[in-house]
Design a protein around this motif. Structure first.
Motif, PDB file in Angstrom:
ATOM      1  N   LYS A   1       0.847  -1.192   0.000  1.00 12.88           N
ATOM      2  CA  LYS A   1       0.000   0.000   0.000  1.00 12.88           C
ATOM      3  C   LYS A   1       0.879   1.237   0.000  1.00 12.88           C
TER       4      LYS A   1
ATOM      5  N   THR B   1      -1.500   7.979  -1.352  1.00  8.84           N
ATOM      6  CA  THR B   1      -1.893   8.674  -2.582  1.00  8.84           C
ATOM      7  C   THR B   1      -0.861   9.720  -2.981  1.00  8.84           C
TER       8      THR B   1
ATOM      9  N   THR C   1     -10.876   6.910  -3.419  1.00  8.91           N
ATOM     10  CA  THR C   1     -11.457   6.267  -2.243  1.00  8.91           C
ATOM     11  C   THR C   1     -12.302   5.071  -2.646  1.00  8.91           C
TER      12      THR C   1
ATOM     13  N   TYR D   1     -12.096   3.374  -5.444  1.00  8.06           N
ATOM     14  CA  TYR D   1     -11.202   2.375  -6.020  1.00  8.06           C
ATOM     15  C   TYR D   1     -10.544   1.547  -4.921  1.00  8.06           C
ATOM     16  N   LYS D   2     -10.029   2.229  -3.887  1.00  9.24           N
ATOM     17  CA  LYS D   2      -9.375   1.524  -2.794  1.00  9.24           C
ATOM     18  C   LYS D   2     -10.336   0.615  -2.042  1.00  9.24           C
ATOM     19  N   LYS D   3     -11.597   1.026  -1.932  1.00  9.32           N
ATOM     20  CA  LYS D   3     -12.604   0.173  -1.276  1.00  9.32           C
ATOM     21  C   LYS D   3     -12.932  -1.037  -2.134  1.00  9.32           C
TER      22      LYS D   3
ATOM     23  N   PRO E   1      -9.229  -3.623  -2.438  1.00  8.43           N
ATOM     24  CA  PRO E   1      -8.295  -3.530  -1.300  1.00  8.43           C
ATOM     25  C   PRO E   1      -7.115  -4.465  -1.497  1.00  8.43           C
ATOM     26  N   ARG E   2      -5.995  -4.087  -0.930  1.00  3.07           N
ATOM     27  CA  ARG E   2      -4.791  -4.934  -1.020  1.00  3.07           C
ATOM     28  C   ARG E   2      -4.320  -5.248   0.348  1.00  3.07           C
TER      29      ARG E   2
END
Length: 41
Positions: A2, A5, A33, A35-37, A40-41
């Motif tokens: 991770k 940004t 936001t 996209y990250k939800k 997730p990684r």
């Protein structure tokens, strides 16, 4: 891995996070936001 940004925007050549966020939204049709939800990684 991770990355913040701020670091991602710098790595792809943007000096302003806001400009990168707007471009990302234009390219993908979603906010960082969301996209990250969704991815997730």
């Amino acid at each position: 891995m991770k990355l913040p940004t701020e670091e991602i925007s710098s790595l792809v050549g943007y000096s302003e996070v806001d400009a990168f966020s707007r471009a990302f939204n234009k390219w993908t049709g979603m906010t960082l936001t969301n996209y990250k939800k969704q991815f997730p990684r």
